[in-house]
Design a protein around this motif. Structure first.
Motif, PDB file in Angstrom:
ATOM      1  N   UNK A 145       0.862  -1.186   0.000  1.00 57.51           N
ATOM      2  CA  UNK A 145       0.000   0.000   0.000  1.00 57.51           C
ATOM      3  C   UNK A 145       0.897   1.235   0.000  1.00 57.51           C
ATOM      4  N   UNK A 146       0.598   2.160  -0.887  1.00 60.08           N
ATOM      5  CA  UNK A 146       1.371   3.409  -1.001  1.00 60.08           C
ATOM      6  C   UNK A 146       0.435   4.556  -0.637  1.00 60.08           C
ATOM      7  N   UNK A 147       0.700   5.211   0.479  1.00 58.80           N
ATOM      8  CA  UNK A 147      -0.206   6.288   0.882  1.00 58.80           C
ATOM      9  C   UNK A 147       0.598   7.437   1.481  1.00 58.80           C
ATOM     10  N   UNK A 148       1.499   7.961   0.688  1.00 60.88           N
ATOM     11  CA  UNK A 148       2.332   9.083   1.131  1.00 60.88           C
ATOM     12  C   UNK A 148       1.793  10.365   0.501  1.00 60.88           C
ATOM     13  N   UNK A 149       1.633  11.377   1.325  1.00 62.24           N
ATOM     14  CA  UNK A 149       1.111  12.671   0.862  1.00 62.24           C
ATOM     15  C   UNK A 149       1.997  13.778   1.373  1.00 62.24           C
ATOM     16  N   UNK A 150       1.702  14.987   0.904  1.00 65.05           N
ATOM     17  CA  UNK A 150       2.268  16.171   1.555  1.00 65.05           C
ATOM     18  C   UNK A 150       1.092  16.923   2.162  1.00 65.05           C
ATOM     19  N   UNK A 151       1.034  16.954   3.486  1.00 66.36           N
ATOM     20  CA  UNK A 151      -0.128  17.509   4.182  1.00 66.36           C
ATOM     21  C   UNK A 151      -0.215  19.015   3.920  1.00 66.36           C
ATOM     22  N   UNK A 152      -1.337  19.485   3.365  1.00 62.31           N
ATOM     23  CA  UNK A 152      -1.455  20.930   3.124  1.00 62.31           C
ATOM     24  C   UNK A 152      -1.448  21.700   4.446  1.00 62.31           C
ATOM     25  N   UNK A 153      -0.935  22.930   4.424  1.00 59.55           N
ATOM     26  CA  UNK A 153      -0.759  23.703   5.654  1.00 59.55           C
ATOM     27  C   UNK A 153      -2.076  23.872   6.417  1.00 59.55           C
ATOM     28  N   UNK A 154      -3.184  24.011   5.686  1.00 61.53           N
ATOM     29  CA  UNK A 154      -4.492  24.224   6.329  1.00 61.53           C
ATOM     30  C   UNK A 154      -4.854  23.052   7.242  1.00 61.53           C
ATOM     31  N   UNK A 155      -4.256  21.884   7.019  1.00 66.39           N
ATOM     32  CA  UNK A 155      -4.608  20.703   7.812  1.00 66.39           C
ATOM     33  C   UNK A 155      -3.590  20.400   8.908  1.00 66.39           C
ATOM     34  N   UNK A 156      -2.631  21.291   9.128  1.00 68.06           N
ATOM     35  CA  UNK A 156      -1.598  20.963  10.126  1.00 68.06           C
ATOM     36  C   UNK A 156      -2.232  20.833  11.515  1.00 68.06           C
ATOM     37  N   UNK A 157      -2.380  21.864  12.286  1.00 73.36           N
ATOM     38  CA  UNK A 157      -3.076  21.876  13.578  1.00 73.36           C
ATOM     39  C   UNK A 157      -2.871  20.608  14.396  1.00 73.36           C
ATOM     40  N   UNK A 158      -3.992  20.016  14.872  1.00 74.45           N
ATOM     41  CA  UNK A 158      -3.938  18.859  15.777  1.00 74.45           C
ATOM     42  C   UNK A 158      -3.232  17.657  15.138  1.00 74.45           C
ATOM     43  N   UNK A 159      -3.257  17.548  13.827  1.00 72.22           N
ATOM     44  CA  UNK A 159      -2.632  16.383  13.179  1.00 72.22           C
ATOM     45  C   UNK A 159      -1.141  16.291  13.490  1.00 72.22           C
ATOM     46  N   UNK A 160      -0.485  17.447  13.603  1.00 72.48           N
ATOM     47  CA  UNK A 160       0.976  17.433  13.754  1.00 72.48           C
ATOM     48  C   UNK A 160       1.467  17.826  15.139  1.00 72.48           C
ATOM     49  N   UNK A 161       0.543  18.253  16.018  1.00 72.67           N
ATOM     50  CA  UNK A 161       1.028  18.690  17.337  1.00 72.67           C
ATOM     51  C   UNK A 161       0.337  18.041  18.525  1.00 72.67           C
ATOM     52  N   UNK A 162      -0.601  17.124  18.292  1.00 71.53           N
ATOM     53  CA  UNK A 162      -1.300  16.495  19.420  1.00 71.53           C
ATOM     54  C   UNK A 162      -0.870  15.032  19.532  1.00 71.53           C
ATOM     55  N   UNK A 163      -0.048  14.701  20.543  1.00 67.58           N
ATOM     56  CA  UNK A 163       0.479  13.330  20.649  1.00 67.58           C
ATOM     57  C   UNK A 163      -0.615  12.292  20.912  1.00 67.58           C
ATOM     58  N   UNK A 164      -1.768  12.702  21.421  1.00 68.44           N
ATOM     59  CA  UNK A 164      -2.836  11.725  21.697  1.00 68.44           C
ATOM     60  C   UNK A 164      -3.807  11.606  20.522  1.00 68.44           C
ATOM     61  N   UNK A 165      -4.372  12.733  20.113  1.00 68.02           N
ATOM     62  CA  UNK A 165      -5.412  12.688  19.065  1.00 68.02           C
ATOM     63  C   UNK A 165      -4.861  12.802  17.665  1.00 68.02           C
ATOM     64  N   UNK A 166      -3.605  13.258  17.535  1.00 67.22           N
ATOM     65  CA  UNK A 166      -3.062  13.509  16.200  1.00 67.22           C
ATOM     66  C   UNK A 166      -2.141  12.401  15.729  1.00 67.22           C
ATOM     67  N   UNK A 167      -1.346  12.717  14.701  1.00 72.24           N
ATOM     68  CA  UNK A 167      -0.383  11.758  14.165  1.00 72.24           C
ATOM     69  C   UNK A 167      -0.936  10.980  12.996  1.00 72.24           C
ATOM     70  N   UNK A 168       0.006  10.513  12.198  1.00 67.87           N
ATOM     71  CA  UNK A 168      -0.334   9.843  10.941  1.00 67.87           C
ATOM     72  C   UNK A 168      -1.116   8.545  11.143  1.00 67.87           C
ATOM     73  N   UNK A 169      -0.813   7.805  12.217  1.00 65.68           N
ATOM     74  CA  UNK A 169      -1.392   6.455  12.354  1.00 65.68           C
ATOM     75  C   UNK A 169      -2.906   6.530  12.494  1.00 65.68           C
ATOM     76  N   UNK A 170      -3.379   7.338  13.446  1.00 64.87           N
ATOM     77  CA  UNK A 170      -4.835   7.401  13.653  1.00 64.87           C
ATOM     78  C   UNK A 170      -5.513   8.290  12.624  1.00 64.87           C
ATOM     79  N   UNK A 171      -4.736   9.091  11.918  1.00 63.73           N
ATOM     80  CA  UNK A 171      -5.339   9.967  10.910  1.00 63.73           C
ATOM     81  C   UNK A 171      -5.411   9.298   9.541  1.00 63.73           C
ATOM     82  N   UNK A 172      -4.337   8.639   9.144  1.00 67.00           N
ATOM     83  CA  UNK A 172      -4.235   8.175   7.763  1.00 67.00           C
ATOM     84  C   UNK A 172      -4.007   6.664   7.649  1.00 67.00           C
ATOM     85  N   UNK A 173      -3.055   6.132   8.441  1.00 71.62           N
ATOM     86  CA  UNK A 173      -2.787   4.689   8.353  1.00 71.62           C
ATOM     87  C   UNK A 173      -4.046   3.885   8.666  1.00 71.62           C
TER      88      UNK A 173
END
Ligand code: NDP
Length: 327
Positions: A145-173
């Motif tokens: 499975x190939x699912x690599x993206x470049x996250x647009x700036x508008x979507x940064x927020x909790x995805x990149x700074x919240x160790x509990x609710x954010x991160x690639x695994x629970x968001x995308x994987x």
């Protein structure tokens, strides 16, 4: 609508309105100002900061929950207690105990619980699943499975700074996991993963991942996911004893994806009749609310995907292979 979110604005409002018997009555936001702006911008007749104003309204049959991930459980439990059907965004919750509570609460209240794992609504994946079930490529050996993206700036927020609710695994994987469960028709038994952090995400939040999984029948599966890889094309490759099925450009929100089969006769494209993924999901959910069929992904699907995602996260954090337990 519970949550004045980006995904609601971009995809779900249109998908709800595309259903012949559905209309949007109200939107909840924690901010009066954001709710007012969201309602005005999207032609929603009311907005509120009080969830009870929505849950007490007898005209409301169902809620769509797209708040940040840590609110999904609490808001689903409140909706179930008020007798409202629930379409909740993925991940269903942040831990398995909460996910189980949501399933039980909706079951006991007699309301539908759907989880919006949209990729299984992609017509290319649906065609691929049919071909796998028909044994078109023989015995399955491995999947990539190939699912690599470049996250647009508008979507940064909790995805990149919240160790509990954010991160690639629970968001995308977790989308990849649901797609694999849908396509292969089973759950992995073991997972191993390594993550990256720091290219875009911080505070230990992962922004890149490689996963290896074993599925029943000794099928090996590999996932590459990322927030930080520009110019990559999402895809899947299924390797069988009698051929290969290749899905290209099929890991996005768009009604896109081309399917190819390669075997002893060479390579040919398999035609796919595309449909809007979110219209499909909302149609299945609406039918389920009327008592016909079930949501495209159920609460149990959401729970299984979450349990696997958490096993992957545990593996990345501990460096160990993790045996997957689906509760
Ligand atoms: P957003 O960040 O747009 O929205 C999440 C919440 O953040 C909103 O409910 C809102 O809270 C709050 N928020 C929005 N804008 C602002 C702002 N400017 N300042 C402060 N808070 C703000 O998230 P997404 O739409 O990307 O994701 C929402 C959910 O949907 C997540 O669970 C995600 O995993 C899922 N998702 C699913 C997708 C799918 O295709 N299935 C695609 C993308 C996301 P409030 O309501 O209080 O205003």
């Amino acid at each position: 609508m519970i949550g004045a979110s980006n995904v609601a604005r971009q995809w779900i409002i249109d998908a709800i309105r595309a259903q012949p018997d559905s209309t949007i009555l109200n939107v909840l936001s924690s901010s009066e100002e954001r709710g007012a702006g969201f309602a005005a911008e999207n032609g929603i007749p009311a907005h509120t900061t009080d969830i009870d104003a929505i849950l007490a309204d007898r005209k409301v049959d169902a809620v769509y929950i797209s708040t940040a991930n840590q609110f999904h459980c609490r808001q689903t439990l409140a909706a179930a207690a008020a007798g409202k059907n629930v379409l909740c965004e993925k991940p269903i919750a942040l831990d398995v105990a909460d996910a189980k509570k949501m399933i039980v609460a909706c079951r006991e209240a007699g309301v539908v619980l759907g989880i919006n794992h949209h990729l299984r609504c992609n017509a290319m994946h649906q065609k691929l699943r049919q071909l796998l079930r028909e044994g078109t490529i023989g015995r399955l050996n491995a999947v990539r499975v190939f699912h690599a993206n470049f996250l647009p700036e508008a979507l940064h927020g909790w995805r990149v700074n919240d160790p509990d609710g954010g991160g690639l695994i629970l968001d995308s994987t977790i989308h990849d996991i649901d797609t694999l469960r849908f396509l292969i028709g089973s759950n992995p038994t073991h997972v191993m993963a390594m993550t990256q952090s720091g290219r875009l995400a911080h505070d230990g939040v992962e922004d890149g991942i490689m996963v290896v999984m074993r599925f029943p029948g000794d099928v090996l599966v590999q996932i590459h996911g990322s927030y930080t890889v520009p110019f990559s094309e999402g895809g899947v490759e299924f390797y069988g004893s009698g051929g290969v099925l290749i899905g290209r450009d099929c890991m996005s929100q768009r009604a896109a994806g081309r399917l190819f089969m390669r075997n002893a006769d060479g390579e040919r494209e398999i035609p796919v009749q595309h449909h809007n993924l979110y219209h499909y999901a909302l149609a299945a959910f609406s039918s389920a609310v009327r008592g016909a069929g079930h949501p495209a992904a159920t609460g149990e699907d959401g729970l299984a995907a979450l349990a696997i995602a958490l096993a992957i996260r545990e593996s990345a954090r501990t460096g160990r292979q993790i045996e997957v337990e689906i509760p």
